[in-house]
Design a protein around this motif. Sequence first.
Motif, short mmCIF file in Angstrom:
data_model
loop_
_atom_site.label_atom_id
_atom_site.label_comp_id
_atom_site.label_asym_id
_atom_site.label_seq_id
_atom_site.Cartn_x
_atom_site.Cartn_y
_atom_site.Cartn_z
N ASN A 100 0.82 -1.21 0.00
CA ASN A 100 0.00 0.00 0.00
C ASN A 100 0.85 1.26 0.00
O ASN A 100 0.41 2.31 -0.43
CB ASN A 100 -0.88 0.03 1.25
CG ASN A 100 -1.95 -1.03 1.20
OD1 ASN A 100 -2.27 -1.54 0.15
ND2 ASN A 100 -2.48 -1.37 2.35
N TYR A 101 2.06 1.15 0.51
CA TYR A 101 2.91 2.32 0.67
C TYR A 101 3.98 2.41 -0.40
O TYR A 101 4.96 3.12 -0.25
CB TYR A 101 3.55 2.30 2.06
CG TYR A 101 2.51 2.27 3.15
CD1 TYR A 101 2.21 1.10 3.82
CD2 TYR A 101 1.81 3.42 3.47
CE1 TYR A 101 1.24 1.08 4.80
CE2 TYR A 101 0.84 3.41 4.45
CZ TYR A 101 0.55 2.23 5.11
OH TYR A 101 -0.41 2.21 6.07
N GLY A 102 3.77 1.71 -1.51
CA GLY A 102 4.73 1.77 -2.59
C GLY A 102 6.06 1.20 -2.17
O GLY A 102 6.15 0.40 -1.24
N TYR A 103 7.08 1.61 -2.83
CA TYR A 103 8.43 1.15 -2.55
C TYR A 103 9.23 2.27 -1.89
O TYR A 103 8.99 3.45 -2.14
CB TYR A 103 9.15 0.76 -3.84
CG TYR A 103 8.55 -0.41 -4.59
CD1 TYR A 103 8.98 -0.73 -5.87
CD2 TYR A 103 7.55 -1.21 -4.04
CE1 TYR A 103 8.44 -1.79 -6.57
CE2 TYR A 103 7.01 -2.28 -4.74
CZ TYR A 103 7.46 -2.57 -6.00
OH TYR A 103 6.94 -3.62 -6.70
N THR A 104 10.21 1.91 -1.06
CA THR A 104 11.16 2.86 -0.52
C THR A 104 12.42 2.79 -1.36
O THR A 104 13.01 1.71 -1.51
CB THR A 104 11.50 2.53 0.95
OG1 THR A 104 10.30 2.54 1.72
CG2 THR A 104 12.46 3.57 1.51
N PHE A 105 12.81 3.94 -1.91
CA PHE A 105 13.95 3.98 -2.81
C PHE A 105 15.19 4.53 -2.12
O PHE A 105 15.10 5.36 -1.21
CB PHE A 105 13.64 4.88 -4.02
CG PHE A 105 12.77 4.24 -5.05
CD1 PHE A 105 11.39 4.26 -4.93
CD2 PHE A 105 13.33 3.63 -6.16
CE1 PHE A 105 10.58 3.68 -5.89
CE2 PHE A 105 12.53 3.05 -7.13
CZ PHE A 105 11.15 3.07 -6.99
N GLY A 106 16.36 4.08 -2.59
CA GLY A 106 17.61 4.69 -2.21
C GLY A 106 17.84 5.96 -3.01
O GLY A 106 17.02 6.33 -3.86
N SER A 107 18.97 6.61 -2.77
CA SER A 107 19.24 7.89 -3.42
C SER A 107 19.96 7.74 -4.74
O SER A 107 20.21 8.73 -5.42
CB SER A 107 20.06 8.79 -2.48
OG SER A 107 21.26 8.15 -2.12
N GLY A 108 20.30 6.52 -5.14
CA GLY A 108 20.81 6.28 -6.47
C GLY A 108 22.32 6.21 -6.58
O GLY A 108 23.05 6.74 -5.74
N THR A 109 22.77 5.54 -7.65
CA THR A 109 24.19 5.49 -8.04
C THR A 109 24.27 5.96 -9.48
O THR A 109 23.62 5.38 -10.36
CB THR A 109 24.75 4.07 -7.94
OG1 THR A 109 24.74 3.64 -6.58
CG2 THR A 109 26.18 4.02 -8.49
N ARG A 110 25.04 7.03 -9.70
CA ARG A 110 25.23 7.52 -11.07
C ARG A 110 26.45 6.86 -11.65
O ARG A 110 27.56 7.08 -11.19
CB ARG A 110 25.37 9.04 -11.08
CG ARG A 110 25.47 9.64 -12.48
CD ARG A 110 25.45 11.15 -12.43
NE ARG A 110 24.18 11.66 -11.96
CZ ARG A 110 23.13 11.87 -12.72
NH1 ARG A 110 23.18 11.60 -14.02
NH2 ARG A 110 22.02 12.35 -12.21
N LEU A 111 26.24 6.02 -12.68
CA LEU A 111 27.32 5.26 -13.31
C LEU A 111 27.56 5.76 -14.73
O LEU A 111 26.62 5.88 -15.51
CB LEU A 111 26.97 3.78 -13.36
CG LEU A 111 27.97 2.87 -14.10
CD1 LEU A 111 29.30 2.84 -13.37
CD2 LEU A 111 27.41 1.47 -14.25
N THR A 112 28.81 6.05 -15.03
CA THR A 112 29.21 6.43 -16.38
C THR A 112 30.22 5.41 -16.88
O THR A 112 31.20 5.13 -16.20
CB THR A 112 29.84 7.83 -16.40
OG1 THR A 112 28.90 8.77 -15.86
CG2 THR A 112 30.21 8.23 -17.82
N LEU B 47 4.06 9.09 -2.71
CA LEU B 47 3.02 10.07 -2.38
C LEU B 47 1.67 9.39 -2.11
O LEU B 47 1.10 9.53 -1.04
CB LEU B 47 2.85 11.07 -3.52
CG LEU B 47 3.98 12.06 -3.76
CD1 LEU B 47 3.72 12.87 -5.03
CD2 LEU B 47 4.16 12.99 -2.56
N PHE B 48 1.14 8.70 -3.13
CA PHE B 48 -0.22 8.14 -3.05
C PHE B 48 -0.29 6.78 -3.71
O PHE B 48 0.45 6.50 -4.64
CB PHE B 48 -1.23 9.03 -3.81
CG PHE B 48 -1.30 10.45 -3.38
CD1 PHE B 48 -0.81 11.45 -4.22
CD2 PHE B 48 -1.87 10.81 -2.18
CE1 PHE B 48 -0.89 12.78 -3.85
CE2 PHE B 48 -1.95 12.13 -1.80
CZ PHE B 48 -1.45 13.12 -2.64
N THR B 49 -1.29 5.99 -3.26
CA THR B 49 -1.73 4.81 -3.98
C THR B 49 -3.23 4.92 -4.22
O THR B 49 -3.98 5.26 -3.31
CB THR B 49 -1.49 3.51 -3.18
OG1 THR B 49 -0.13 3.44 -2.78
CG2 THR B 49 -1.81 2.30 -4.04
#
Lengths: 114, 109
Positions: A100-112, B47-49
Amino acid sequence: NAGVTQTPKFRVLKTGQSMTLLCAQDMNHEYMYWYRQDPGMGLRLIHYSVGEGTTAKGEVPDGYNVSRLKKQNFLLGLESAAPSQTSVYFCASSYRQDSNYGYTFGSGTRLTVV
Amino acid sequence: EDQVTQSPEALRLQEGESSSLNCSYTVSGLRGLFWYRQDPGKGPEFLFTLYSAGEEKEKERLKATLTKKESFLHITAPKPEDSATYLCAVQGNGQNFVFGPGTRLSVLP
């Protein structure tokens, strides 16, 4: 603060080099995911895991491998980097696949890859 | 194949100027439609679902609505701190999320 931590934040690789991206979560989530984000395109799923010791292919798995030896960690490996793998990589986690609360994401890795 | 498109690609508003962002989708068996906010250099933030047509959710100046083919994110009297990229995603019977490319919102003071 609880959440998803990704290391490293930035990396430049030469074509053909290998590297591993690390994702760690401290929320006791079962599900973990690796996405890549490219300009003008939505986040695309590379691989995911439904629990410790499991992995599955997503939409764009070619050229990547993953491992989930511990519940809190999900590793993404590039065995032989190619310029097409230049992107921003995000790890995410959730309690269930249809959380219900979606996913929790990290802040990312920028790869070149050059 | 599940698909998500978002429009406009970019939107510039004056502070206080209300507007809406669109998310159009095709999915086999909608399990949920999700809105995320993404700030530069950061990961998406939930934000929302929304689960069924007619459903609405609100949070501060944001209101999300859902029909059978699209979702709108309404922004009322936006402030500069609302500037971000807003992502829409759907989850269908295949269970993995499909994300749209996002709408980049700039709110000018």
